[in-house]
Write a protein that holds these residues in place. Structure first.
Motif, PDB file in Angstrom:
ATOM      1  N   SER A 124       3.200   4.050  -8.601  1.00 37.03           N
ATOM      2  CA  SER A 124       3.104   2.972  -7.615  1.00 37.03           C
ATOM      3  C   SER A 124       3.531   1.672  -8.290  1.00 37.03           C
ATOM      4  O   SER A 124       3.437   1.529  -9.507  1.00 37.03           O
ATOM      5  N   VAL A 125       3.993   0.733  -7.477  1.00 36.46           N
ATOM      6  CA  VAL A 125       4.410  -0.577  -7.980  1.00 36.46           C
ATOM      7  C   VAL A 125       3.647  -1.647  -7.218  1.00 36.46           C
ATOM      8  O   VAL A 125       3.719  -1.718  -5.994  1.00 36.46           O
ATOM      9  N   MET A 126       2.893  -2.453  -7.967  1.00 41.10           N
ATOM     10  CA  MET A 126       2.133  -3.552  -7.382  1.00 41.10           C
ATOM     11  C   MET A 126       2.989  -4.812  -7.489  1.00 41.10           C
ATOM     12  O   MET A 126       3.459  -5.146  -8.568  1.00 41.10           O
ATOM     13  N   VAL A 127       3.177  -5.493  -6.368  1.00 41.89           N
ATOM     14  CA  VAL A 127       4.052  -6.669  -6.326  1.00 41.89           C
ATOM     15  C   VAL A 127       3.200  -7.918  -6.131  1.00 41.89           C
ATOM     16  O   VAL A 127       2.417  -8.015  -5.181  1.00 41.89           O
ATOM     17  N   TYR A 128       3.376  -8.859  -7.060  1.00 40.85           N
ATOM     18  CA  TYR A 128       2.583 -10.086  -7.076  1.00 40.85           C
ATOM     19  C   TYR A 128       3.474 -11.275  -6.741  1.00 40.85           C
ATOM     20  O   TYR A 128       4.493 -11.485  -7.396  1.00 40.85           O
ATOM     21  N   PRO A 129       3.125 -12.056  -5.722  1.00 44.43           N
ATOM     22  CA  PRO A 129       3.957 -13.227  -5.387  1.00 44.43           C
ATOM     23  C   PRO A 129       3.848 -14.306  -6.445  1.00 44.43           C
ATOM     24  O   PRO A 129       2.844 -14.404  -7.132  1.00 44.43           O
ATOM     25  N   ARG A 130       4.890 -15.110  -6.566  1.00 40.14           N
ATOM     26  CA  ARG A 130       4.902 -16.187  -7.556  1.00 40.14           C
ATOM     27  C   ARG A 130       5.130 -17.531  -6.876  1.00 40.14           C
ATOM     28  O   ARG A 130       5.938 -18.324  -7.319  1.00 40.14           O
ATOM     29  N   GLY A 131       4.457 -17.734  -5.781  1.00 42.91           N
ATOM     30  CA  GLY A 131       4.581 -19.010  -5.095  1.00 42.91           C
ATOM     31  C   GLY A 131       5.714 -19.038  -4.095  1.00 42.91           C
ATOM     32  O   GLY A 131       6.009 -20.069  -3.510  1.00 42.91           O
ATOM     33  N   GLU A 132       6.364 -17.864  -3.890  1.00 42.17           N
ATOM     34  CA  GLU A 132       7.439 -17.816  -2.916  1.00 42.17           C
ATOM     35  C   GLU A 132       6.890 -18.064  -1.514  1.00 42.17           C
ATOM     36  O   GLU A 132       5.751 -17.736  -1.212  1.00 42.17           O
ATOM     37  N   ALA A 133       7.724 -18.605  -0.666  1.00 38.86           N
ATOM     38  CA  ALA A 133       7.355 -18.732   0.742  1.00 38.86           C
ATOM     39  C   ALA A 133       7.352 -17.329   1.347  1.00 38.86           C
ATOM     40  O   ALA A 133       7.642 -16.353   0.667  1.00 38.86           O
ATOM     41  N   SER A 134       7.027 -17.233   2.591  1.00 31.73           N
ATOM     42  CA  SER A 134       6.983 -15.936   3.264  1.00 31.73           C
ATOM     43  C   SER A 134       8.304 -15.189   3.074  1.00 31.73           C
ATOM     44  O   SER A 134       9.378 -15.719   3.354  1.00 31.73           O
ATOM     45  N   ILE A 135       8.216 -13.975   2.558  1.00 30.13           N
ATOM     46  CA  ILE A 135       9.404 -13.184   2.250  1.00 30.13           C
ATOM     47  C   ILE A 135       9.325 -11.855   2.993  1.00 30.13           C
ATOM     48  O   ILE A 135       8.263 -11.234   3.067  1.00 30.13           O
ATOM     49  N   ASP A 136      10.449 -11.420   3.516  1.00 36.20           N
ATOM     50  CA  ASP A 136      10.509 -10.145   4.233  1.00 36.20           C
ATOM     51  C   ASP A 136      10.714  -9.025   3.220  1.00 36.20           C
ATOM     52  O   ASP A 136      11.844  -8.751   2.802  1.00 36.20           O
ATOM     53  N   VAL A 137       9.622  -8.372   2.829  1.00 38.60           N
ATOM     54  CA  VAL A 137       9.713  -7.320   1.813  1.00 38.60           C
ATOM     55  C   VAL A 137      10.456  -6.097   2.341  1.00 38.60           C
ATOM     56  O   VAL A 137      10.972  -5.302   1.564  1.00 38.60           O
ATOM     57  N   THR A 138      10.524  -5.955   3.656  1.00 38.46           N
ATOM     58  CA  THR A 138      11.213  -4.787   4.232  1.00 38.46           C
ATOM     59  C   THR A 138      12.727  -4.893   4.064  1.00 38.46           C
ATOM     60  O   THR A 138      13.440  -3.913   4.297  1.00 38.46           O
ATOM     61  N   SER A 139      13.224  -6.056   3.647  1.00 38.76           N
ATOM     62  CA  SER A 139      14.672  -6.225   3.488  1.00 38.76           C
ATOM     63  C   SER A 139      15.209  -5.553   2.223  1.00 38.76           C
ATOM     64  O   SER A 139      16.416  -5.442   2.043  1.00 38.76           O
ATOM     65  N   SER A 140      14.322  -5.092   1.352  1.00 43.76           N
ATOM     66  CA  SER A 140      14.770  -4.356   0.167  1.00 43.76           C
ATOM     67  C   SER A 140      15.303  -2.991   0.596  1.00 43.76           C
ATOM     68  O   SER A 140      14.721  -2.321   1.452  1.00 43.76           O
ATOM     69  N   SER A 141      16.392  -2.575  -0.042  1.00 38.30           N
ATOM     70  CA  SER A 141      16.996  -1.283   0.298  1.00 38.30           C
ATOM     71  C   SER A 141      16.089  -0.110  -0.053  1.00 38.30           C
ATOM     72  O   SER A 141      16.274   1.005   0.443  1.00 38.30           O
ATOM     73  N   LEU A 142      15.090  -0.345  -0.894  1.00 35.63           N
ATOM     74  CA  LEU A 142      14.184   0.734  -1.304  1.00 35.63           C
ATOM     75  C   LEU A 142      12.963   0.857  -0.404  1.00 35.63           C
ATOM     76  O   LEU A 142      12.255   1.862  -0.452  1.00 35.63           O
ATOM     77  N   TYR A 143      12.703  -0.171   0.397  1.00 31.17           N
ATOM     78  CA  TYR A 143      11.433  -0.228   1.120  1.00 31.17           C
ATOM     79  C   TYR A 143      11.243   0.947   2.072  1.00 31.17           C
ATOM     80  O   TYR A 143      10.178   1.576   2.080  1.00 31.17           O
ATOM     81  N   GLU A 144      12.241   1.249   2.864  1.00 31.76           N
ATOM     82  CA  GLU A 144      12.069   2.301   3.880  1.00 31.76           C
ATOM     83  C   GLU A 144      11.741   3.652   3.253  1.00 31.76           C
ATOM     84  O   GLU A 144      10.825   4.348   3.689  1.00 31.76           O
ATOM     85  N   LYS A 145      12.440   3.984   2.179  1.00 29.41           N
ATOM     86  CA  LYS A 145      12.242   5.288   1.541  1.00 29.41           C
ATOM     87  C   LYS A 145      10.944   5.361   0.742  1.00 29.41           C
ATOM     88  O   LYS A 145      10.283   6.400   0.698  1.00 29.41           O
ATOM     89  N   TYR A 146      10.568   4.245   0.107  1.00 30.40           N
ATOM     90  CA  TYR A 146       9.441   4.281  -0.828  1.00 30.40           C
ATOM     91  C   TYR A 146       8.302   3.329  -0.453  1.00 30.40           C
ATOM     92  O   TYR A 146       7.513   2.953  -1.320  1.00 30.40           O
ATOM     93  N   HIS A 147       8.185   2.955   0.820  1.00 33.05           N
ATOM     94  CA  HIS A 147       7.173   1.948   1.168  1.00 33.05           C
ATOM     95  C   HIS A 147       5.760   2.351   0.754  1.00 33.05           C
ATOM     96  O   HIS A 147       4.939   1.501   0.452  1.00 33.05           O
ATOM     97  N   ASP A 148       5.495   3.653   0.686  1.00 31.61           N
ATOM     98  CA  ASP A 148       4.160   4.100   0.274  1.00 31.61           C
ATOM     99  C   ASP A 148       3.913   3.893  -1.219  1.00 31.61           C
ATOM    100  O   ASP A 148       2.776   3.971  -1.681  1.00 31.61           O
ATOM    101  N   SER A 149       4.968   3.654  -1.970  1.00 34.49           N
ATOM    102  CA  SER A 149       4.828   3.435  -3.415  1.00 34.49           C
ATOM    103  C   SER A 149       4.509   1.986  -3.755  1.00 34.49           C
ATOM    104  O   SER A 149       4.154   1.684  -4.887  1.00 34.49           O
ATOM    105  N   PHE A 150       4.655   1.088  -2.781  1.00 37.43           N
ATOM    106  CA  PHE A 150       4.454  -0.338  -3.045  1.00 37.43           C
ATOM    107  C   PHE A 150       3.080  -0.821  -2.589  1.00 37.43           C
ATOM    108  O   PHE A 150       2.583  -0.434  -1.541  1.00 37.43           O
ATOM    109  N   ILE A 151       2.506  -1.689  -3.422  1.00 38.90           N
ATOM    110  CA  ILE A 151       1.246  -2.370  -3.090  1.00 38.90           C
ATOM    111  C   ILE A 151       1.549  -3.864  -3.167  1.00 38.90           C
ATOM    112  O   ILE A 151       1.862  -4.389  -4.241  1.00 38.90           O
ATOM    113  N   PHE A 152       1.494  -4.549  -2.050  1.00 31.84           N
ATOM    114  CA  PHE A 152       1.753  -5.987  -2.020  1.00 31.84           C
ATOM    115  C   PHE A 152       0.417  -6.709  -1.984  1.00 31.84           C
ATOM    116  O   PHE A 152      -0.381  -6.502  -1.073  1.00 31.84           O
ATOM    117  N   ILE A 153       0.158  -7.503  -3.002  1.00 34.66           N
ATOM    118  CA  ILE A 153      -1.142  -8.158  -3.061  1.00 34.66           C
ATOM    119  C   ILE A 153      -1.039  -9.624  -2.670  1.00 34.66           C
ATOM    120  O   ILE A 153       0.000 -10.262  -2.848  1.00 34.66           O
TER     121      ILE A 153
END
Length: 198
Positions: A124-153
């Motif tokens: 699994s990959v935990m993703v930590y924001p660094r002060g970015e404004a609202s970002i569409d994480v679904t725009s990554s080419s990997l998101y659809e295939k591996y969305h269950d592998s990501f943890i957005f905190i």
């Protein structure tokens, strides 16, 4: 679960420690493992040896935090900087249920990473924001295939402290006490000639 926090930690800052504490507040997380990159990491700003970077991390470790020299060992074995997937595979021999912690900036670079499909299938990959404004994480080419592998905190606090900023301030002889744990600050003062921050 054990979170793997890879970085140069040159030096470790209050922001790194804050991120570690935030992650450890997640009830499923048992430990956070700081993994400084090897001295062969291809970044011109990395001129402080892993020996000193590990020593500074050791100064600030708290309960359920530890540091690993696995990248140094792998670099000596491969004669190059190890890839993240290789580091995780090696760490997995000692720790189970590993989760890789990355910043949001690295999240969008993931498609270029070595063996990224294997990495996202195995960990699994935990993703930590660094002060970015609202970002569409679904725009990554990997998101659809591996969305269950990501943890957005969603952290309670986001810091703009960076090791680059600290090094720049040290070079300008500015006070960095607000950015570093006092023990790290004292270590830097004690070993100035070996750390190449000035």
């Amino acid at each position: 679960m054990n979170v793997v926090f890879i970085g140069s930690f040159n030096p470790i800052t209050k922001a790194h420690i804050m991120v570690a504490k935030e992650v450890l507040n997640i009830k499923e997380i048992d430990k956070i493992i700081f993994v400084p990159v090897s001295d062969l990491y291809n970044k011109h700003t990395l001129n402080t040896s892993i020996y000193h970077r590990i020593k500074m991390i050791e100064l600030v470790l708290e309960d359920n935090m530890l540091v690993s020299d696995i990248e140094d060992k792998l670099a000596k074995l491969f004669n190059r900087q190890p890839k993240t997937y290789e580091t995780l595979k090696a760490l997995n021999k000692e720790y189970d249920n590993l989760i890789l912690l990355i910043g949001m900036d690295n999240y969008f670079d993931l498609p270029t990473w070595y063996k990224i499909d294997e990495l996202l299938s195995d960990y699994s990959v935990m993703v930590y924001p660094r002060g970015e404004a609202s970002i569409d994480v679904t725009s990554s080419s990997l998101y659809e295939k591996y969305h269950d592998s990501f943890i957005f905190i969603k952290p309670n606090i986001v810091s703009d402290i960076s090791a680059t900023k600290v090094r720049d301030m040290i070079r300008k002889h500015q006070d960095v006490k607000e950015l570093l744990d006092i023990r790290v600050s004292d270590y830097i003062n004690l070993h100035k000639e070996e750390l190449f921050y000035e």
